[in-house]
Motif scaffolding. Structure first.
Motif, PDB file in Angstrom:
ATOM      1  N   ASP A  28       9.448  11.400  -4.076  1.00 33.23           N
ATOM      2  CA  ASP A  28       8.439  10.892  -4.986  1.00 33.23           C
ATOM      3  C   ASP A  28       8.445   9.370  -4.909  1.00 33.23           C
ATOM      4  O   ASP A  28       9.390   8.752  -4.429  1.00 33.23           O
ATOM      5  N   GLY A  29       7.397   8.774  -5.389  1.00 31.09           N
ATOM      6  CA  GLY A  29       7.303   7.333  -5.382  1.00 31.09           C
ATOM      7  C   GLY A  29       6.737   6.755  -4.102  1.00 31.09           C
ATOM      8  O   GLY A  29       6.554   5.544  -4.011  1.00 31.09           O
ATOM      9  N   PHE A  30       6.439   7.594  -3.097  1.00 27.78           N
ATOM     10  CA  PHE A  30       5.871   7.051  -1.863  1.00 27.78           C
ATOM     11  C   PHE A  30       4.394   6.745  -2.084  1.00 27.78           C
ATOM     12  O   PHE A  30       3.772   7.186  -3.044  1.00 27.78           O
ATOM     13  N   ILE A  31       3.834   5.964  -1.199  1.00 32.87           N
ATOM     14  CA  ILE A  31       2.452   5.524  -1.329  1.00 32.87           C
ATOM     15  C   ILE A  31       1.646   6.014  -0.133  1.00 32.87           C
ATOM     16  O   ILE A  31       2.135   6.039   1.000  1.00 32.87           O
ATOM     17  N   THR A  32       0.416   6.437  -0.377  1.00 28.61           N
ATOM     18  CA  THR A  32      -0.467   6.864   0.707  1.00 28.61           C
ATOM     19  C   THR A  32      -1.234   5.656   1.232  1.00 28.61           C
ATOM     20  O   THR A  32      -1.276   4.599   0.604  1.00 28.61           O
ATOM     21  N   SER A  33      -1.835   5.818   2.409  1.00 27.79           N
ATOM     22  CA  SER A  33      -2.620   4.716   2.967  1.00 27.79           C
ATOM     23  C   SER A  33      -3.801   4.380   2.053  1.00 27.79           C
ATOM     24  O   SER A  33      -4.171   3.209   1.902  1.00 27.79           O
ATOM     25  N   ARG A  34      -4.374   5.403   1.413  1.00 28.50           N
ATOM     26  CA  ARG A  34      -5.466   5.162   0.472  1.00 28.50           C
ATOM     27  C   ARG A  34      -4.966   4.393  -0.748  1.00 28.50           C
ATOM     28  O   ARG A  34      -5.617   3.467  -1.241  1.00 28.50           O
ATOM     29  N   GLY A  35      -3.783   4.779  -1.227  1.00 20.26           N
ATOM     30  CA  GLY A  35      -3.203   4.081  -2.369  1.00 20.26           C
ATOM     31  C   GLY A  35      -2.858   2.639  -2.035  1.00 20.26           C
ATOM     32  O   GLY A  35      -3.006   1.740  -2.877  1.00 20.26           O
ATOM     33  N   TYR A  36      -2.389   2.420  -0.813  1.00 26.80           N
ATOM     34  CA  TYR A  36      -2.071   1.055  -0.379  1.00 26.80           C
ATOM     35  C   TYR A  36      -3.315   0.173  -0.394  1.00 26.80           C
ATOM     36  O   TYR A  36      -3.287  -0.945  -0.920  1.00 26.80           O
ATOM     37  N   ARG A  37      -4.416   0.691   0.153  1.00 29.16           N
ATOM     38  CA  ARG A  37      -5.647  -0.111   0.208  1.00 29.16           C
ATOM     39  C   ARG A  37      -6.204  -0.364  -1.190  1.00 29.16           C
ATOM     40  O   ARG A  37      -6.745  -1.433  -1.475  1.00 29.16           O
TER      41      ARG A  37
END
Length: 256
Positions: A28-37
């Motif tokens: 948990d706590g990881f970030i998706t590429s969409r979330g990063y943008r």
């Protein structure tokens, strides 16, 4: 933290591969590429923007003051420079910038007790406060090592303003050297300011230089009130000791 990590390596690996690799190792706590943008498009908070503006200024102020200022002096220096900053904020940003004040070492005792008796009272009793300038002065001196021998410096500090109002430098500890030089400078400025000299309390330790007739005569004639602490007790002249320590740590760079 992860945003900064992606920013650092995205040009080498790409955003999507980094996000996939992070998600494989973090439950948990990881970030998706969409979330990063989305995070990169988000407007930074006002506190973040102010921090980004203040940190370089604090670093500049620290460097301009020889890299020796601690939190209190950095806070005052930043306020004088026109920045609306609190003391706790100064501490937090100094930690973020990796800057700190210099640490002082122990100093030897330079006071030599006079042989003659001294009946002057202690009018301060370790209460180093004043209601106005030129009400309470504290006097002391210290030494530093030089390539050609010892150099002695005397200070007279106004308790109200914390300003050094008199100073003198000499190669000896003789009364007619740096202590009297500092005293004459302080008295000259006080007279120039139109201060009532009879309202001044001059506080020192019981060292030979400060109870000598050559030193006290002019003070007595002008009506300055004389006060002394005990010999060899730094707490009885704590503010003067603090000035000596700051001088050696911040300007001379020596701890003994």
């Amino acid at each position: 933290m992860m945003i900064r990590f992606i920013d650092q390596y995205k040009n080498h690996f790409g955003v999507e591969p980094i996000c996939r690799a992070l998600s494989a190792f973090l439950e948990d706590g990881f970030i998706t590429s969409r979330g990063y943008r989305a995070a990169k498009k988000r407007i930074p908070a006002a506190r973040t923007l102010k921090d980004q503006l203040l940190i370089p200024e604090l670093v500049k102020i620290h460097e301009e003051n020889y890299g020796v200022y601690g939190v209190r002096k950095m806070w005052h220096a930043a306020r004088r420079a026109g920045w609306d900053i609190g003391r706790d904020q100064t501490y937090r940003l100094m930690r973020a910038a990796g800057i700190q004040g210099i640490h002082r070492g122990r100093k030897p005792i330079t006071t030599r007790q006079a042989k003659e008796a001294d009946t002057r009272p202690d009018l301060v009793n370790r209460n180093f406060t004043a209601t106005a300038p030129n009400r309470l002065w504290v006097a002391d001196f210290t030494y530093v090592r030089t390539y050609s021998g010892f150099c002695y410096t005397a200070f007279i500090t106004d308790v109200f303003s914390r300003k050094i109002v008199g100073w003198g430098v000499s190669s000896t500890m003789h009364t007619l050297g740096m202590p009297v030089m500092a005293l004459k400078q302080a008295l000259f400025q006080a007279k120039k300011d139109g201060s009532d000299l009879t309202q001044i309390v001059h506080h020192s330790d019981r060292g030979a230089q400060y109870i000598a007739g050559d030193y006290t005569r002019e003070l007595t004639e002008l009506g300055v009130q004389l006060s002394v602490g005990s010999t060899g007790d730094s707490y009885d002249n704590a503010l003067a000791e603090s000035v000596n320590g700051a001088y050696k740590a911040e300007l001379v760079g020596l701890s003994d």
